[in-house]
Design a protein around this motif. Structure first.
Motif, PDB file in Angstrom:
ATOM      1  N   HIS A 165       8.340   3.386 -62.752  1.00 20.28           N
ATOM      2  CA  HIS A 165       7.670   4.070 -63.864  1.00 20.28           C
ATOM      3  C   HIS A 165       8.480   5.224 -64.443  1.00 20.28           C
ATOM      4  O   HIS A 165       8.299   5.582 -65.606  1.00 20.28           O
ATOM      5  N   GLY A 166       9.337   5.815 -63.615  1.00 20.25           N
ATOM      6  CA  GLY A 166      10.010   7.034 -64.047  1.00 20.25           C
ATOM      7  C   GLY A 166       9.090   8.226 -63.845  1.00 20.25           C
ATOM      8  O   GLY A 166       7.958   8.085 -63.365  1.00 20.25           O
ATOM      9  N   ASP A 167       9.553   9.431 -64.204  1.00 21.95           N
ATOM     10  CA  ASP A 167       8.690  10.612 -64.125  1.00 21.95           C
ATOM     11  C   ASP A 167       8.984  11.535 -65.299  1.00 21.95           C
ATOM     12  O   ASP A 167      10.068  11.499 -65.896  1.00 21.95           O
ATOM     13  N   LEU A 168       8.014  12.357 -65.631  1.00 21.36           N
ATOM     14  CA  LEU A 168       8.101  13.204 -66.825  1.00 21.36           C
ATOM     15  C   LEU A 168       9.251  14.194 -66.754  1.00 21.36           C
ATOM     16  O   LEU A 168       9.840  14.542 -67.786  1.00 21.36           O
ATOM     17  N   HIS A 169       9.582  14.638 -65.577  1.00 26.82           N
ATOM     18  CA  HIS A 169      10.581  15.696 -65.447  1.00 26.82           C
ATOM     19  C   HIS A 169      12.004  15.199 -65.693  1.00 26.82           C
ATOM     20  O   HIS A 169      12.935  15.996 -65.759  1.00 26.82           O
ATOM     21  N   ALA A 170      12.155  13.892 -65.840  1.00 25.54           N
ATOM     22  CA  ALA A 170      13.468  13.348 -66.182  1.00 25.54           C
ATOM     23  C   ALA A 170      13.699  13.358 -67.691  1.00 25.54           C
ATOM     24  O   ALA A 170      14.807  13.061 -68.150  1.00 25.54           O
ATOM     25  N   LEU A 171      12.667  13.703 -68.463  1.00 28.65           N
ATOM     26  CA  LEU A 171      12.771  13.726 -69.926  1.00 28.65           C
ATOM     27  C   LEU A 171      13.008  15.139 -70.429  1.00 28.65           C
ATOM     28  O   LEU A 171      12.609  16.124 -69.777  1.00 28.65           O
ATOM     29  N   SER A 172      13.637  15.227 -71.592  1.00 32.48           N
ATOM     30  CA  SER A 172      13.808  16.526 -72.221  1.00 32.48           C
ATOM     31  C   SER A 172      12.481  16.963 -72.841  1.00 32.48           C
ATOM     32  O   SER A 172      11.558  16.151 -73.026  1.00 32.48           O
ATOM     33  N   LEU A 173      12.380  18.247 -73.184  1.00 32.34           N
ATOM     34  CA  LEU A 173      11.151  18.756 -73.781  1.00 32.34           C
ATOM     35  C   LEU A 173      10.872  18.078 -75.117  1.00 32.34           C
ATOM     36  O   LEU A 173       9.711  17.803 -75.457  1.00 32.34           O
ATOM     37  N   GLU A 174      11.924  17.777 -75.875  1.00 36.13           N
ATOM     38  CA  GLU A 174      11.748  17.103 -77.165  1.00 36.13           C
ATOM     39  C   GLU A 174      11.202  15.687 -76.968  1.00 36.13           C
ATOM     40  O   GLU A 174      10.325  15.244 -77.722  1.00 36.13           O
ATOM     41  N   GLU A 175      11.701  14.995 -75.962  1.00 38.22           N
ATOM     42  CA  GLU A 175      11.203  13.640 -75.687  1.00 38.22           C
ATOM     43  C   GLU A 175       9.743  13.666 -75.251  1.00 38.22           C
ATOM     44  O   GLU A 175       8.945  12.802 -75.639  1.00 38.22           O
ATOM     45  N   ARG A 176       9.369  14.665 -74.509  1.00 40.05           N
ATOM     46  CA  ARG A 176       7.984  14.772 -74.068  1.00 40.05           C
ATOM     47  C   ARG A 176       7.061  15.151 -75.223  1.00 40.05           C
ATOM     48  O   ARG A 176       5.913  14.686 -75.290  1.00 40.05           O
ATOM     49  N   GLU A 177       7.544  15.961 -76.130  1.00 40.91           N
ATOM     50  CA  GLU A 177       6.733  16.305 -77.297  1.00 40.91           C
ATOM     51  C   GLU A 177       6.486  15.070 -78.156  1.00 40.91           C
ATOM     52  O   GLU A 177       5.356  14.836 -78.628  1.00 40.91           O
ATOM     53  N   ALA A 178       7.534  14.264 -78.340  1.00 46.29           N
ATOM     54  CA  ALA A 178       7.371  13.027 -79.116  1.00 46.29           C
ATOM     55  C   ALA A 178       6.433  12.060 -78.402  1.00 46.29           C
ATOM     56  O   ALA A 178       5.633  11.362 -79.042  1.00 46.29           O
ATOM     57  N   LEU A 179       6.495  12.049 -77.077  1.00 47.15           N
ATOM     58  CA  LEU A 179       5.627  11.160 -76.312  1.00 47.15           C
ATOM     59  C   LEU A 179       4.170  11.597 -76.423  1.00 47.15           C
ATOM     60  O   LEU A 179       3.261  10.766 -76.558  1.00 47.15           O
ATOM     61  N   ALA A 180       3.945  12.918 -76.402  1.00 42.06           N
ATOM     62  CA  ALA A 180       2.577  13.433 -76.477  1.00 42.06           C
ATOM     63  C   ALA A 180       1.957  13.182 -77.836  1.00 42.06           C
ATOM     64  O   ALA A 180       0.736  12.994 -77.945  1.00 42.06           O
TER      65      ALA A 180
END
Length: 372
Positions: A64-79
Motif C-alpha cells: 500500500h505504501g505510506d503517507l510519510h513517503a510522499l511530499s507535502l505537495e503530493e499529499r495536498e493533491a491527494l487530499a
C-alpha cells in the motif's frame, strides 16, 4: 503480479526464522517435555506471534505504501482529489505504526528470552549477579521506548492525517522515534553480550567449539550494526525500503543467535535415537521414579560452561577424554559452585565420596579445601 525483491527477502527470512523457532520448541519438548519448560521456552511463543504480525505489517506497507513517503505537495493533491483515493495509504501508514511497535516488542522479547537462558547457564558463577539488573534494564528501556514512540504525538491518529502536515513528532521516521530507541537497543545488547563473555570466552575447549562461540559473539555485533544501518538509511538517506529490509535481517540474526545453543542437540545422534537416548550426550537426566520423575535441564548445569580464574585445580567435569573422543571439557574450580548431579553408572555410588564420577569432582575438590 510478482512480489518486489525486498518483500520476497522479508518472507524468506521470516520462513527460516520461524523454522528456527519451531525447531527450538520441538527440540526442548523432545528433550525435557513441556511440563519442564522454563521461562525462556514460553517467551519464544509470544515472540514468534509478534514476529509474524511484524512481517504481515511489512507486507501490507510494501503493497500500500505510506503517507510519510510522499511530499507535502503530493499529499495536498491527494487530499483534494477523489474521495477514498488516500485510503490505501492511510491503511499502509497505520500498519507502518503497528510494524514499528511490533518490531520493538519482538526485539525486546528476544533480549528477555536470552537473559532467562543466561540465568540458567551461568547460575552459581559470579556473573549471575548481573542477570536480574539486566532484566530490569531491558524492561525499563522497553517501557521508555514505547513512551517515546506513542506519547509525543497527541492524539496519536495524527500519524495518518493526509493533509496538512502533522508536525515533526507525528512521523514514525522522525529523529525522536529513531535515535532514543536505537541508543537503548544498543545499550541493552552490549549489556547482554557482556554478561557471559568473561566465563564463556576463556573456556578450555576444542578449536571448533571456540570458533562457534566466537561466531555467536560476532553475530551479536552484526545485530547492532544492522540496527544502526536501519536508522542511517531512514534519517540520512531517506530510503525506507532498504531500512525495512535491514530491520528484517536484524530480526533473523537475532533469532538465530538466541536459539543456536538450544538447537545443538538436534545435530547429535542421541537426539534422533530411542527414548532413552534423547539428550544423553549433553546431560539430560531424570531423577525420582513413577509420576514423581523430574527431568533435569542440561542447560541448568553451570559448570559445563564455566572457567573461574585464579589458583585453581583443573578438573574434567564434562566427561573423560576417552568418553568424548578426546574433547573433554576442562574447567577450573576455585570455590564452591552448584553442580547438579546426573545419573550414575550401574554399580557406582554417585555420592560425595566417589570422586571418580565426573560430575562430583567439583564437590570433592571443595570438600578437600574445607578439610573434609
Amino acid at each position: 503480479m510478482s512480489l518486489p525483491g525486498p518483500l520476497i527477502e522479508t518472507w524468506v527470512l521470516y520462513t527460516f526464522g520461524s523454522l528456527v523457532i519451531l525447531a527450538r520448541i520441538a527440540c526442548r519438548w523432545r528433550m525435557i517435555g513441556i511440563a519442564n519448560f522454563k521461562p525462556d521456552d514460553y517467551l519464544i511463543i509470544p515472540a514468534w506471534i509478534t514476529y509474524t504480525t511484524m512481517t504481515v505489517a511489512a507486507h501490507i506497507v510494501g503493497g500500500h505504501g505510506d503517507l510519510h513517503a510522499l511530499s507535502l505537495e503530493e499529499r495536498e493533491a491527494l487530499a483534494s482529489g477523489s474521495p477514498g483515493a488516500a485510503d490505501p495509504l492511510v491503511t499502509g501508514t497505520k500498519w507502518f505504526c503497528a510494524g514499528v511497535a511490533t518490531y520493538v516488542t519482538f526485539i525486546w522479547l528476544l533480549k528477555l528470552n536470552m537473559l532467562f537462558l543466561y540465568q540458567r547457564v551461568v547460575r552459581g558463577l559470579w556473573v549471575a549477579r548481573f542477570i536480574r539488573p539486566a532484566m530490569a534494564l531491558v524492561g525499563g528501556t522497553y517501557l521508555a521506548t514505547l513512551l517515546v514512540l506513542f506519547l509525543p504525538c497527541r492524539p496519536y491518529d495524527r500519524m495518518w492525517i493526509v493533509f496538512p502536515d502533522q508536525g515533526a513528532y507525528c512521523k514514525p521516521q522522525s529523529t525522536l522515534n529513531l535515535i532514543p530507541p536505537l541508543a537503548m537497543n544498543l545499550l541493552t545488547d552490549l549489556v547482554i553480550m557482556a554478561i557471559p563473555a568473561p566465563v564463556i570466552l576463556p573456556i578450555h575447549t576444542t578449536l571448533a567449539r571456540k570458533a562457534g562461540l566466537l561466531t555467536l559473539f560476532f553475530a551479536g555485533v552484526f545485530i547492532m550494526v544492522a540496527a544502526i544501518l536501519r536508522v542511517v538509511f531512514v534519517i540520512v538517506m531517506a530510503d525506507g525500503p532498504t531500512a525495512a529490509i535491514w530491520s528484517c535481517r536484524e530480526d533473523f540474526v537475532a533469532i538465530v543467535v538466541g536459539q543456536a545453543i538450544l538447537l545443538r542437540p538436534v545435530f547429535t545422534r542421541g537426539f534422533w535415537g530411542g527414548k532413552g537416548e534423547v539428550g544423553k550426550s549433553i546431560g539430560v537426566t531424570e531423577e525420582g521414579t513413577g509420576s514423581g520423575r523430574r527431568v533435569k535441564d542440561p542447560f541448568s548445569v553451570t559448570v559445563a560452561l564455566a572457567t573461574v580464574g585464579g589458583d585453581e585445580s583443573r578438573e574434567t567435569v564434562a566427561g573423560s577424554d576417552a568418553e568424548m573422543g578426546g574433547a573433554g571439557l576442562v574447567i577450573s574450580v576455585k570455590s564452591l559452585v552448584e553442580v547438579e548431579s546426573t545419573e550414575s553408572p550401574t554399580g557406582r555410588d554417585p555420592g560425595r565420596g566417589d570422586c571418580l564420577w565426573p560430575t562430583n569432582r567439583a564437590s570433592c575438590w571443595n570438600g578437600r579445601e574445607g578439610g573434609v
